[in-house]
Design a protein around this motif. Structure first.
Motif, short mmCIF file in Angstrom:
data_model
loop_
_atom_site.label_atom_id
_atom_site.label_comp_id
_atom_site.label_asym_id
_atom_site.label_seq_id
_atom_site.Cartn_x
_atom_site.Cartn_y
_atom_site.Cartn_z
N LYS A 71 -4.08 -2.45 2.78
CA LYS A 71 -5.55 -2.50 3.28
C LYS A 71 -5.59 -1.00 3.72
O LYS A 71 -6.45 -0.28 3.47
N MET A 72 -4.78 -0.69 4.74
CA MET A 72 -4.92 0.69 5.12
C MET A 72 -4.49 1.79 4.19
O MET A 72 -5.38 2.93 4.01
N ILE A 73 -3.79 1.57 3.19
CA ILE A 73 -3.55 2.45 1.97
C ILE A 73 -4.82 2.40 1.19
O ILE A 73 -5.14 3.61 0.93
N MET A 116 -5.11 -0.72 -6.66
CA MET A 116 -4.39 -1.95 -6.08
C MET A 116 -2.73 -1.62 -6.50
O MET A 116 -1.90 -1.76 -5.63
N ALA A 117 -2.52 -1.26 -7.87
CA ALA A 117 -1.18 -1.10 -8.21
C ALA A 117 -0.74 -0.01 -7.38
O ALA A 117 0.53 0.09 -6.90
N GLY A 118 -1.61 1.24 -7.16
CA GLY A 118 -0.97 2.36 -6.51
C GLY A 118 -0.81 1.88 -5.03
O GLY A 118 0.17 2.13 -4.44
N ALA A 119 -1.62 0.95 -4.54
CA ALA A 119 -1.29 0.74 -2.87
C ALA A 119 0.10 -0.07 -2.97
O ALA A 119 0.65 0.00 -1.98
N LEU A 120 0.25 -1.31 -3.95
CA LEU A 120 1.36 -1.71 -3.67
C LEU A 120 2.42 -0.76 -4.08
O LEU A 120 3.63 -1.16 -3.49
N HIS A 121 2.48 0.12 -4.91
CA HIS A 121 3.63 0.79 -5.14
C HIS A 121 3.82 1.61 -3.87
O HIS A 121 5.23 1.64 -3.51
N LEU A 122 2.97 2.23 -3.14
CA LEU A 122 2.99 3.00 -2.19
C LEU A 122 3.67 2.21 -0.88
O LEU A 122 4.62 2.59 -0.21
N ALA A 123 3.31 1.08 -0.58
CA ALA A 123 3.69 -0.12 0.42
C ALA A 123 5.27 -0.20 0.00
O ALA A 123 5.85 -0.31 0.76
N ASP A 141 1.11 11.45 8.35
CA ASP A 141 0.66 12.96 8.43
C ASP A 141 -0.66 12.93 7.66
O ASP A 141 -1.73 13.12 7.91
N LEU A 142 -0.62 12.31 6.32
CA LEU A 142 -1.75 12.35 5.70
C LEU A 142 -2.77 11.49 6.10
O LEU A 142 -3.94 11.88 6.05
N ALA A 143 -2.38 10.15 6.40
CA ALA A 143 -3.35 9.15 6.92
C ALA A 143 -4.21 9.71 8.39
O ALA A 143 -5.38 9.76 8.59
N ARG A 144 -3.29 10.38 9.06
CA ARG A 144 -3.91 10.98 10.49
C ARG A 144 -4.94 12.20 10.09
O ARG A 144 -5.93 12.28 10.60
N ALA A 145 -4.61 13.14 8.97
CA ALA A 145 -5.53 13.99 8.54
C ALA A 145 -6.65 13.45 8.14
O ALA A 145 -7.88 13.95 8.39
N GLU A 146 -6.64 12.31 7.25
CA GLU A 146 -7.72 11.70 6.90
C GLU A 146 -8.57 11.00 7.84
O GLU A 146 -9.74 11.05 7.92
N LEU A 147 -8.04 10.54 8.85
CA LEU A 147 -8.67 9.84 10.10
C LEU A 147 -9.61 11.08 10.82
O LEU A 147 -10.63 10.83 11.05
N ASP A 148 -8.82 12.11 10.92
CA ASP A 148 -9.55 13.18 11.49
C ASP A 148 -10.69 13.48 10.78
O ASP A 148 -11.70 13.97 11.18
#
Length: 163
Positions: A71-73, A116-123, A141-148
């Motif tokens: 879900k976070m991805i 969903m396929a991308g999220a599963l693959h990254l997970a 790092d990418l998630a932190r930048a996106e949160l910011d």
């Protein structure tokens, strides 16, 4: 496949309310991907639904133990997170990164099979890939930048921990 239906009904009785996306699977176009691990994950999903023989290779059951990660991805995805993905999956995430609301329901993403396929693959890469530690740091790092970047869309103040 009556036994699959029975298992689903038993799980519903045992665990209570289960969210259903309602997307008719027959309405989803078939889009070919070339990533072998992604195809292997799909074979495990099919096997889980009672379709096809038991696949070889690495199992994918661990991906379903971490729904919060997936879900976070889906909510924080940026095109850079998927640069190592299959070209079709990478293009889908690049197109949708600006379209999807940050706090939108998971079902909106889950009904888009390439996202969903991308999220599963990254997970899968973050949990069991060969470069999982490097991928996890990169994802953080990418998630932190996106949160910011989306800080003003949160109902509470967000502070990212410093390293």
């Amino acid at each position: 496949m009556p036994e699959v239906k029975e298992q689903a009904e038993k799980a519903l009785r045992r665990y209570g309310n289960v969210h259903r996306c309602g997307q008719p699977l027959t309405d989803i176009p078939v889009i070919p991907v070339t990533d072998l691990r992604l195809l292997e994950i799909q074979q495990w999903i099919n096997f889980g639904f009672g379709e096809g023989p038991r696949p070889g290779g690495r199992a994918a059951h661990h991906l379903f133990l971490f729904p919060a990660l997936i879900k976070m991805i889906l909510q924080l995805h940026t095109p850079e997170m998927f640069r190592d993905s299959d070209p079709v999956v990478r293009a889908a995430h690049a197109r949708s990164a600006a379209e999807l609301p940050f706090d939108g329901p998971l079902a909106d993403d889950a009904s888009r099979p390439l996202l969903m396929a991308g999220a599963l693959h990254l997970a899968d890469q973050l949990i069991s890939g060969k470069r999982r530690r490097a991928k996890a740091v990169e994802f953080a790092d990418l998630a932190r930048a996106e949160l910011d970047r989306q800080r003003d869309r949160w109902p509470v103040p967000i502070t990212a921990p410093s390293r």
